[in-house]
Design a protein around this motif. Sequence first.
Motif, PDB file in Angstrom:
ATOM      1  N   SER A   1      -4.483  23.895  13.944  1.00  0.00           N
ATOM      2  CA  SER A   1      -3.369  24.743  14.388  1.00  0.00           C
ATOM      3  C   SER A   1      -3.352  26.053  13.613  1.00  0.00           C
ATOM      4  N   ALA A   2      -3.661  25.969  12.294  1.00  0.00           N
ATOM      5  CA  ALA A   2      -3.570  27.202  11.495  1.00  0.00           C
ATOM      6  C   ALA A   2      -4.449  27.116  10.246  1.00  0.00           C
ATOM      7  N   VAL A   3      -4.801  28.301   9.738  1.00  0.00           N
ATOM      8  CA  VAL A   3      -5.490  28.412   8.439  1.00  0.00           C
ATOM      9  C   VAL A   3      -4.500  29.076   7.484  1.00  0.00           C
ATOM     10  N   TRP A   4      -4.357  28.495   6.323  1.00  0.00           N
ATOM     11  CA  TRP A   4      -3.412  29.035   5.321  1.00  0.00           C
ATOM     12  C   TRP A   4      -3.838  30.447   4.891  1.00  0.00           C
TER      13      TRP A   4
ATOM     14  N   ASN B   1       4.679  26.250  -6.973  1.00  0.00           N
ATOM     15  CA  ASN B   1       4.862  26.879  -5.653  1.00  0.00           C
ATOM     16  C   ASN B   1       4.256  26.072  -4.516  1.00  0.00           C
ATOM     17  N   GLY B   2       3.865  24.813  -4.821  1.00  0.00           N
ATOM     18  CA  GLY B   2       3.269  23.987  -3.751  1.00  0.00           C
ATOM     19  C   GLY B   2       2.019  24.632  -3.189  1.00  0.00           C
TER      20      GLY B   2
ATOM     21  N   ASP C   1       2.235  29.635   2.767  1.00  0.00           N
ATOM     22  CA  ASP C   1       2.863  30.896   3.192  1.00  0.00           C
ATOM     23  C   ASP C   1       2.568  32.010   2.184  1.00  0.00           C
ATOM     24  N   GLU C   2       2.702  33.217   2.668  1.00  0.00           N
ATOM     25  CA  GLU C   2       2.348  34.403   1.856  1.00  0.00           C
ATOM     26  C   GLU C   2       3.184  34.491   0.578  1.00  0.00           C
TER      27      GLU C   2
ATOM     28  N   LEU D   1      -2.294  34.339   7.033  1.00  0.00           N
ATOM     29  CA  LEU D   1      -2.079  33.126   7.827  1.00  0.00           C
ATOM     30  C   LEU D   1      -2.678  33.349   9.209  1.00  0.00           C
ATOM     31  N   VAL D   2      -3.442  32.397   9.694  1.00  0.00           N
ATOM     32  CA  VAL D   2      -4.009  32.497  11.054  1.00  0.00           C
ATOM     33  C   VAL D   2      -3.461  31.337  11.871  1.00  0.00           C
TER      34      VAL D   2
END
Length: 419
Positions: free
Chosen positions: A219-222, A267-268, A300-301, A336-337
């Motif tokens: 679904s996504a790349v961090w 920050n996980g 997340d950024e 984030l992609v």
Amino acid sequence: RAADDDVHAGDETPMSDEFEELWSELAPVGRNRITGGYRRFSWGPADTEARGWFVSAARARGLDVETDGNGNLWAWWGAPGPEAVVTGSHLDSVPDGGAYDGPLGVVGALAAIGELRRRGLRPRRPLAVTVFAEEEGARFGVPCLGSRLLTGAITPERAGGLADADGVTWARAMEAAGLDPGRLGADHELLGRIGAFVELHIEQGRALVHSGAPVGVASAVWPHGRWRLDFSGQADHAGTTRLADRSDPMLPFAEAVLEARRAAEANGALATVGKVRVSPNGTNAVPSRVRAWLDARAADEGALRAVVERVDAAARGSAAEHGVTVNGFLESKSPLVEFDHRLRDRIAARVGGETGGLPLLTTGAGHDAGVLATAVPTAMLFVRNPTGTSHAPEEAATGADCRAGVAALADVLADLTGA
Ligand code: HGY
Ligand code: MN
Ligand code: MN
Ligand code: MN
């Protein structure tokens, strides 16, 4: 290799023969017989041999192979034309990397084409298998260099000047490989032909193990990036220089490494310092310089920025305390992609059946698909990794899961090319 144990003599699926045959041809290329890990660095002997293998395997299947201006390989089934469906991955590795990261997507793509032919299917749109150059950035420092050049995410000037540890630049290394670095740069004509890009890749984690599925869809790349920290102090004699008189760059370096871990936990996020160069690197000399690379990633950024800022502050604070200077450089950054939702859902439905039961995974690993996603509809299929281990010789996948990945890719290619 787990796949060998898993392929039973009675395995009648013709596709497994082709997959195993292709795999057994490529697997020895660049593998260290002692560690079992791979050292395929761009344009080096093993990478050149692996690229040569790909070209002959593709041509043996009647595909037309071309090298684009950035060193990426393209093997076409049908004349290159609009709305092409492209699949593939990379053949270069991290130092002592595993067998599957990259090659599974390349071998799998060739085997998926064989599977389409076995099913008597013929694509109604051009279909290409691609091998992107320098995906790991192990030699020249910037990951996904071939796909970043193709999409214009990096300028030809910066890419051409990237140098390896011996000072050999990307441009010189391409030239030595017989390619013209003058052709480096975004290729909008080629990008314009691509209707969809789908990358098959081993999962670099255990989500599919937990969901009990052999294949999943991304679904996504961090967001993630690489930062270089240069600590400069004063070389001196280890046995005669008083501690108070030292400017030892190893100390702020050590502080930065520990702070990276603390900041990531807070920050996980994920933070790694896996590469460091010490000068003069002598047992009995206080170092003059320590060059280190931070690899940081977060969902997340904001979390990513928090980690990098804390490491930077710790490095600077400790450097000032020890009379050391420090300079930080952002070497590469990926936002984030989110992969194309329609393509992702179409693949999940096609492969997962009506239940659409294909697990949806996010990943902290960067991929060429993450770069292509900025320019064309893009998706990723993941194959289960029993241990989740990657970027290490222990990386493995079962033959059955590899074949499930190839069958899924064949289904997707058949669907997307209207075969
Ligand atoms: O580092 C990565 O995430 C990828 O393997 N290039
Ligand atoms: Mn990798
Ligand atoms: Mn990879
Ligand atoms: Mn001496």
